[in-house]
Design a protein around this motif. Sequence first.
Motif, short mmCIF file in Angstrom:
data_model
loop_
_atom_site.label_atom_id
_atom_site.label_comp_id
_atom_site.label_asym_id
_atom_site.label_seq_id
_atom_site.Cartn_x
_atom_site.Cartn_y
_atom_site.Cartn_z
N SER A 5 0.83 -1.20 0.00
CA SER A 5 0.00 0.00 0.00
C SER A 5 0.86 1.26 0.00
O SER A 5 1.86 1.33 0.71
CB SER A 5 -0.91 0.02 1.23
N ALA A 6 0.45 2.22 -0.82
CA ALA A 6 1.04 3.56 -0.80
C ALA A 6 0.01 4.50 -0.20
O ALA A 6 -1.18 4.41 -0.52
CB ALA A 6 1.42 4.01 -2.20
N TYR A 7 0.44 5.37 0.70
CA TYR A 7 -0.52 6.24 1.37
C TYR A 7 0.01 7.67 1.47
O TYR A 7 1.22 7.92 1.49
CB TYR A 7 -0.86 5.71 2.77
N THR A 8 -0.94 8.62 1.50
CA THR A 8 -0.64 10.02 1.78
C THR A 8 -1.70 10.53 2.75
O THR A 8 -2.83 10.03 2.75
CB THR A 8 -0.67 10.88 0.50
N ALA A 9 -1.34 11.53 3.54
CA ALA A 9 -2.28 12.08 4.51
C ALA A 9 -1.68 13.36 5.10
O ALA A 9 -0.53 13.72 4.81
CB ALA A 9 -2.58 11.07 5.62
N GLU A 10 -2.44 14.01 5.93
CA GLU A 10 -1.96 15.11 6.76
C GLU A 10 -2.04 14.66 8.21
O GLU A 10 -3.08 14.21 8.68
CB GLU A 10 -2.80 16.36 6.55
N ARG A 11 -0.91 14.79 8.89
CA ARG A 11 -0.83 14.40 10.30
C ARG A 11 -0.88 15.67 11.15
O ARG A 11 -0.14 16.62 10.92
CB ARG A 11 0.45 13.64 10.56
N GLY A 12 -1.75 15.65 12.15
CA GLY A 12 -1.87 16.78 13.06
C GLY A 12 -1.31 16.46 14.43
O GLY A 12 -1.65 15.44 15.03
N ASP A 13 -0.41 17.32 14.93
CA ASP A 13 0.17 17.15 16.26
C ASP A 13 -0.28 18.30 17.16
O ASP A 13 -0.21 19.48 16.76
CB ASP A 13 1.70 17.14 16.19
N TYR A 14 -0.75 17.95 18.34
CA TYR A 14 -1.22 18.97 19.28
C TYR A 14 -0.03 19.67 19.95
O TYR A 14 0.93 19.03 20.37
CB TYR A 14 -2.11 18.34 20.35
#
Length: 371
Positions: A170-179
């Motif tokens: 699997s190839a994946y992309t996303a936006e990761r949010g850190d508090y």
Amino acid sequence: MTTDAQTAAAPVSFPCPGCGGSMSFDADSQKLKCAYCGGEREIAASLSRPVEHEMDSNEETSPGLTDWGVKQQVIRCESCGGESLIPALQTAAACAFCGSPKVLAQGDVASIRPETVIPFQLNQQEAATAFTAWKRKRWFVPNAFKKGSVASKLTGIYIPYWTYDSDTSSAYTAERGDYHYRTETRTRVVNGKTETYTETVRYTVWHRVGGHYDRSFDDVIVPASRQYDGELLEKLGNFELEKLIGYKPEYLSGFIAERYSIGRKDGWDRARSKIDAALESEIRNEIGGDEIRGLAVQSSYYNRTYKHILLPVWNARYTFKNKPYRYMVNGQTGLVSGHVPRSAVKITLFVLLCVAAALVALYLYGEYGSS
């Protein structure tokens, strides 16, 4: 119409060495047992190892992989559409699924034979006892049903399942949010006076992420039956698959095997949905962070294989106050899944009790919650 003589006629697929009578599989002894003289015969263990078949092959036309060990015929119910497999010379007087007498022979239809099977471990009486214990634990059922006896007709059926193996990439992309947190100074008016105070405020920093994730899946299990409500089958699904053994026709003697109504390719679509859900969950864990948005996953599946297996279920129908109900008992573990009548009085009393408890909680909060 099926005559009494036809109904009584049953083929002797496994003749008793003592009296020549018909032998059936006995769940208590795990042997073939004669219905006439009580003689028993061991079932030789299968020496063949289960084979994982390639998904793209065409097993339905391969004589070697559609040979069930005994000549089979398909019986189709005109009422519910259920299809079951019985020995070629046997006649059926009623549908094993809905009880309808409208059953018609469909002839010899090629079906992929099972690779493995879990033989019945519970006999008919043990299945009935399991249901009695189960119904007594139901809360919102009429007392007459809970405490009384229920006449039900139990039929032992081997339910078909598919299991699938697949490697995935699997190839994946996303936006990761850190508090992150910062202290901010703010003002407010209290009793006409302006006060200054500090407050910790959370904010999210977003980063673009992407990567690859490889995973192998083994024995993703999918019911191959359309005759049961999916919820009942899911609740019944605590089968111990590590106890699967090589298929031999002797285990089916005296029972009915349902012919799969969900083909292996449709079954793969359902298995792939399970795989995709698992991949998304695991990739989310891989990405980490406090929030994830815009996740896109593209997966490839290769080395796909499948097995056809049979699992034991006691299927039953009963009536209560002229209304029909159904339940099933796991033929290996004794787990019960079913539909039961409901008591309107008990449900109403429970709702009133919940409302009363909520009102008391609101009253107590109003009296003491702000003090």
